[in-house]
Design a protein around this motif. Sequence first.
Motif, PDB file in Angstrom:
ATOM      1  N   LEU A  97       0.665  -1.281  -0.045  1.00 13.37           N
ATOM      2  CA  LEU A  97       0.198   0.021  -0.070  1.00 13.37           C
ATOM      3  C   LEU A  97       0.984   1.223   0.061  1.00 13.37           C
ATOM      4  O   LEU A  97       0.675   2.227  -0.711  1.00 13.37           O
ATOM      5  N   PHE A  98       2.011   1.164   0.852  1.00 14.05           N
ATOM      6  CA  PHE A  98       2.761   2.338   0.843  1.00 14.05           C
ATOM      7  C   PHE A  98       3.991   2.307   0.082  1.00 14.05           C
ATOM      8  O   PHE A  98       5.037   3.140   0.174  1.00 14.05           O
ATOM      9  N   ALA A  99       3.882   1.471  -0.952  1.00 17.08           N
ATOM     10  CA  ALA A  99       5.032   1.179  -2.036  1.00 17.08           C
ATOM     11  C   ALA A  99       6.297   1.026  -1.681  1.00 17.08           C
ATOM     12  O   ALA A  99       7.330   1.265  -2.178  1.00 17.08           O
ATOM     13  N   PHE A 100       6.413   0.119  -0.423  1.00 12.14           N
ATOM     14  CA  PHE A 100       7.754  -0.570  -0.053  1.00 12.14           C
ATOM     15  C   PHE A 100       7.939  -1.998  -0.558  1.00 12.14           C
ATOM     16  O   PHE A 100       8.957  -2.536  -0.468  1.00 12.14           O
ATOM     17  N   ASP A 101       6.936  -2.485  -1.249  1.00 10.01           N
ATOM     18  CA  ASP A 101       7.048  -3.760  -1.859  1.00 10.01           C
ATOM     19  C   ASP A 101       5.901  -3.704  -3.234  1.00 10.01           C
ATOM     20  O   ASP A 101       5.168  -2.899  -3.168  1.00 10.01           O
ATOM     21  N   GLY A 102       6.102  -4.552  -3.972  1.00  7.26           N
ATOM     22  CA  GLY A 102       5.208  -4.626  -5.020  1.00  7.26           C
ATOM     23  C   GLY A 102       5.719  -4.619  -6.532  1.00  7.26           C
ATOM     24  O   GLY A 102       5.168  -4.898  -7.432  1.00  7.26           O
ATOM     25  N   TRP A 103       7.130  -3.822  -6.616  1.00  6.48           N
ATOM     26  CA  TRP A 103       7.430  -3.432  -8.044  1.00  6.48           C
ATOM     27  C   TRP A 103       8.179  -4.725  -8.517  1.00  6.48           C
ATOM     28  O   TRP A 103       8.729  -5.819  -7.697  1.00  6.48           O
ATOM     29  N   GLU A 104       8.007  -5.136  -9.742  1.00 11.02           N
ATOM     30  CA  GLU A 104       8.482  -6.487 -10.511  1.00 11.02           C
ATOM     31  C   GLU A 104      10.098  -6.140 -10.814  1.00 11.02           C
ATOM     32  O   GLU A 104      10.191  -5.004 -11.736  1.00 11.02           O
ATOM     33  N   GLY A 105      11.200  -6.997 -10.224  1.00 11.35           N
ATOM     34  CA  GLY A 105      12.429  -6.477 -10.740  1.00 11.35           C
ATOM     35  C   GLY A 105      12.813  -7.230 -11.888  1.00 11.35           C
ATOM     36  O   GLY A 105      12.054  -8.139 -12.701  1.00 11.35           O
ATOM     37  N   PRO A 106      13.826  -7.134 -12.590  1.00  8.63           N
ATOM     38  CA  PRO A 106      14.395  -7.565 -13.840  1.00  8.63           C
ATOM     39  C   PRO A 106      14.623  -8.988 -13.774  1.00  8.63           C
ATOM     40  O   PRO A 106      14.912  -9.721 -12.578  1.00  8.63           O
ATOM     41  N   ARG A 107      15.159  -9.560 -14.856  1.00  7.74           N
ATOM     42  CA  ARG A 107      15.640 -10.890 -14.901  1.00  7.74           C
ATOM     43  C   ARG A 107      17.047 -11.191 -14.469  1.00  7.74           C
ATOM     44  O   ARG A 107      17.893 -10.206 -14.256  1.00  7.74           O
ATOM     45  N   PHE A 108      17.324 -12.232 -13.569  1.00  2.53           N
ATOM     46  CA  PHE A 108      18.530 -12.325 -12.877  1.00  2.53           C
ATOM     47  C   PHE A 108      19.048 -13.971 -13.654  1.00  2.53           C
ATOM     48  O   PHE A 108      18.365 -15.014 -13.467  1.00  2.53           O
ATOM     49  N   GLN A 109      20.340 -14.012 -13.886  1.00  2.00           N
ATOM     50  CA  GLN A 109      21.049 -15.212 -14.211  1.00  2.00           C
ATOM     51  C   GLN A 109      22.354 -15.307 -13.432  1.00  2.00           C
ATOM     52  O   GLN A 109      23.001 -14.393 -13.536  1.00  2.00           O
ATOM     53  N   ALA A 110      22.445 -16.525 -12.586  1.00  2.44           N
ATOM     54  CA  ALA A 110      23.835 -16.472 -11.811  1.00  2.44           C
ATOM     55  C   ALA A 110      24.831 -17.206 -12.880  1.00  2.44           C
ATOM     56  O   ALA A 110      24.412 -18.153 -13.637  1.00  2.44           O
ATOM     57  N   VAL A 111      26.155 -17.026 -12.538  1.00  2.00           N
ATOM     58  CA  VAL A 111      27.115 -17.711 -13.449  1.00  2.00           C
ATOM     59  C   VAL A 111      27.596 -18.995 -12.866  1.00  2.00           C
ATOM     60  O   VAL A 111      28.145 -19.627 -13.435  1.00  2.00           O
ATOM     61  N   SER A 112      27.481 -18.890 -11.655  1.00  2.00           N
ATOM     62  CA  SER A 112      28.112 -19.926 -10.971  1.00  2.00           C
ATOM     63  C   SER A 112      26.965 -21.143 -10.241  1.00  2.00           C
ATOM     64  O   SER A 112      27.312 -22.365 -10.401  1.00  2.00           O
ATOM     65  N   SER A 113      26.055 -20.650  -9.876  1.00  7.48           N
ATOM     66  CA  SER A 113      25.209 -21.446  -9.007  1.00  7.48           C
ATOM     67  C   SER A 113      23.991 -22.144  -9.940  1.00  7.48           C
ATOM     68  O   SER A 113      23.199 -23.017  -9.877  1.00  7.48           O
ATOM     69  N   GLY A 114      23.892 -21.372 -11.218  1.00  3.92           N
ATOM     70  CA  GLY A 114      23.015 -21.859 -12.077  1.00  3.92           C
ATOM     71  C   GLY A 114      21.687 -21.244 -11.831  1.00  3.92           C
ATOM     72  O   GLY A 114      20.586 -21.527 -12.550  1.00  3.92           O
ATOM     73  N   THR A 115      21.491 -20.441 -11.130  1.00  4.37           N
ATOM     74  CA  THR A 115      20.140 -19.808 -10.652  1.00  4.37           C
ATOM     75  C   THR A 115      19.561 -18.808 -11.845  1.00  4.37           C
ATOM     76  O   THR A 115      20.366 -17.927 -12.339  1.00  4.37           O
ATOM     77  N   ILE A 116      18.432 -19.236 -12.091  1.00  6.50           N
ATOM     78  CA  ILE A 116      17.690 -18.325 -13.361  1.00  6.50           C
ATOM     79  C   ILE A 116      16.384 -17.838 -12.757  1.00  6.50           C
ATOM     80  O   ILE A 116      15.540 -18.742 -12.250  1.00  6.50           O
ATOM     81  N   MET A 117      16.181 -16.630 -12.642  1.00 10.88           N
ATOM     82  CA  MET A 117      14.958 -15.955 -12.176  1.00 10.88           C
ATOM     83  C   MET A 117      14.413 -15.252 -13.291  1.00 10.88           C
ATOM     84  O   MET A 117      14.921 -14.125 -13.682  1.00 10.88           O
ATOM     85  N   ASP A 118      13.414 -15.682 -13.926  1.00 14.40           N
ATOM     86  CA  ASP A 118      12.878 -14.665 -14.929  1.00 14.40           C
ATOM     87  C   ASP A 118      12.600 -13.269 -14.451  1.00 14.40           C
ATOM     88  O   ASP A 118      12.407 -12.328 -15.267  1.00 14.40           O
ATOM     89  N   SER A 119      12.119 -13.103 -13.471  1.00 13.92           N
ATOM     90  CA  SER A 119      11.723 -11.978 -12.559  1.00 13.92           C
ATOM     91  C   SER A 119      12.150 -11.888 -11.208  1.00 13.92           C
ATOM     92  O   SER A 119      11.905 -12.900 -10.564  1.00 13.92           O
ATOM     93  N   THR A 120      12.641 -10.806 -10.703  1.00 19.81           N
ATOM     94  CA  THR A 120      13.143 -10.660  -9.217  1.00 19.81           C
ATOM     95  C   THR A 120      12.064  -9.769  -8.703  1.00 19.81           C
ATOM     96  O   THR A 120      11.020  -9.531  -8.962  1.00 19.81           O
ATOM     97  N   GLY A 121      12.459  -9.412  -7.486  1.00 17.70           N
ATOM     98  CA  GLY A 121      11.387  -8.567  -6.579  1.00 17.70           C
ATOM     99  C   GLY A 121      11.661  -7.109  -6.399  1.00 17.70           C
ATOM    100  O   GLY A 121      12.419  -6.515  -7.213  1.00 17.70           O
ATOM    101  N   HIS A 122      11.137  -6.594  -5.454  1.00 16.13           N
ATOM    102  CA  HIS A 122      11.043  -4.918  -5.312  1.00 16.13           C
ATOM    103  C   HIS A 122      12.476  -4.536  -5.024  1.00 16.13           C
ATOM    104  O   HIS A 122      12.776  -3.304  -5.761  1.00 16.13           O
ATOM    105  N   LEU A 123      13.329  -5.092  -4.517  1.00 21.54           N
ATOM    106  CA  LEU A 123      14.619  -4.317  -4.042  1.00 21.54           C
ATOM    107  C   LEU A 123      15.739  -4.557  -5.409  1.00 21.54           C
ATOM    108  O   LEU A 123      16.320  -3.547  -5.441  1.00 21.54           O
ATOM    109  N   ALA A 124      15.407  -5.676  -6.199  1.00 19.67           N
ATOM    110  CA  ALA A 124      16.473  -5.655  -7.287  1.00 19.67           C
ATOM    111  C   ALA A 124      15.643  -4.496  -8.477  1.00 19.67           C
ATOM    112  O   ALA A 124      16.630  -3.768  -8.900  1.00 19.67           O
TER     113      ALA A 124
END
Length: 444
Positions: A97-124
């Motif tokens: 409600l007060f815009a401290f959460d809720g924004w959609e973040g960009p795609r993330f891809q790790a180079v060592s762990s293999g993690t792939i996230m099509d979208s991240t969260g507010h802090l990203a």
Amino acid sequence: MYLPDLSGILNRRSMITTSTPLDGSRFTLDTSGVSGFFGGDEAVSAMGTVHVYRGRRWLGWYNTPGSFQIARQYGRVAKSTVFKGFFPGVRTDPAKLFAFDGWEGPRFQAVSSGTIMDSTGHLASVLMKECASIDGILTPGREGPNVGVTIAKLNTVPPKVVDPKRITSYTPAFALIPIAVSFVAFIASGVYEDWFSFSLILWGILSNGISCVVIGLGTLRFTHHIPAEGSPPGDGILGSGNEFVLLKGHEGAVNSITLGKFSLEFPTKLHDEYIGCCSILLTIQFIAQLFLIPQASLFGQVMFIASLAVSWVYNSCLSALDQEKIQRRILLEEILKKPSLKKYILTTRGAAVVFSLCVLSPEDPSKILEAYLRNDTKVWTKWKETVLQRLRGKEELHFKEEDWNLTGYTDQERKLLRSLYGDAQAGYDAFTSLNSKEKPDTKS
């Protein structure tokens, strides 16, 4: 049958017992409907500052416009059946409600762990906007759509839970202006015995002030999970449009951005219901305005509008403050402890991707190359094969005529291949120039 004379009872000025300064005017102000809707978004946005500015929660004692809009948004925070009936719709988390959460973040891809996230969260998203706002160093290359690449060195792993300190600022002190105007307005209405405007302004002061105190009890909190011991480095790439952010650091530091979040924590589990009760106060204020404003004298109506106008200006000024910038400050200074952010401007997307691969030095560069350069034509396929071969072999990305003057390709395709090799060389040269000046580690 005796019928009493009701004219005195129904007189629309029956609660106004003395003359007021504007009694001679036939003009009237009927703002009963507008006052409940106008300015609601600004008021809610301004209320969000109570969690970042020290002392702001005690400075809400003024009559604010938009009571119906505010009540509707606050009412959707409460989860009980009663409030769901009064305020139907999807329930809202206070942080969203007060815009401290809720924004959609960009795609993330790790180079060592293999993690792939099509979208991240507010802090990203917050970090991405911070990197997009800073100036970068322009690197040589052919003219094209510039792509910003920010190298973010995360040297600190935040604790699992962080409660950022509230900002000390003189900004909230300007609330004394609408507070003073609202108090003068309701006192003046009382002096001239216009009890309609007196009661409406006083109720508005109490409704907004109580809401500010109740909502201000919430604490802005950052949380993220601590990775398992022995986790590989969290190095990876955040990519959105023409902005890349290369995250370099411990897995715990990186996931504080990709998986961390802000929330509002209240002292009791029933606090959502207390916020719902504030929405009831504001709803009563709106209904009272509908019926009582037309009954007030012109002087009382002017006092009411004056209190709303000054409050609206103050709320607009608070909502105009760059709250994104405030959140960036909290993230970078309070949570990540001032990480190093250095931005470079590459003149083409191909150069930016090659530069990123050189900085991150992944074991399998093909995954990032394919993710951010999806072109699969004959020329692009050949270019990717050559670039990947040289990256894997730790060879220089410098090209000669024999690299693009190939049989089986038309003159137009050879020209394009030459341009693409030039982009790859521009990205590589930008990295070697960076490496020679600063000697950054290619692995965390």
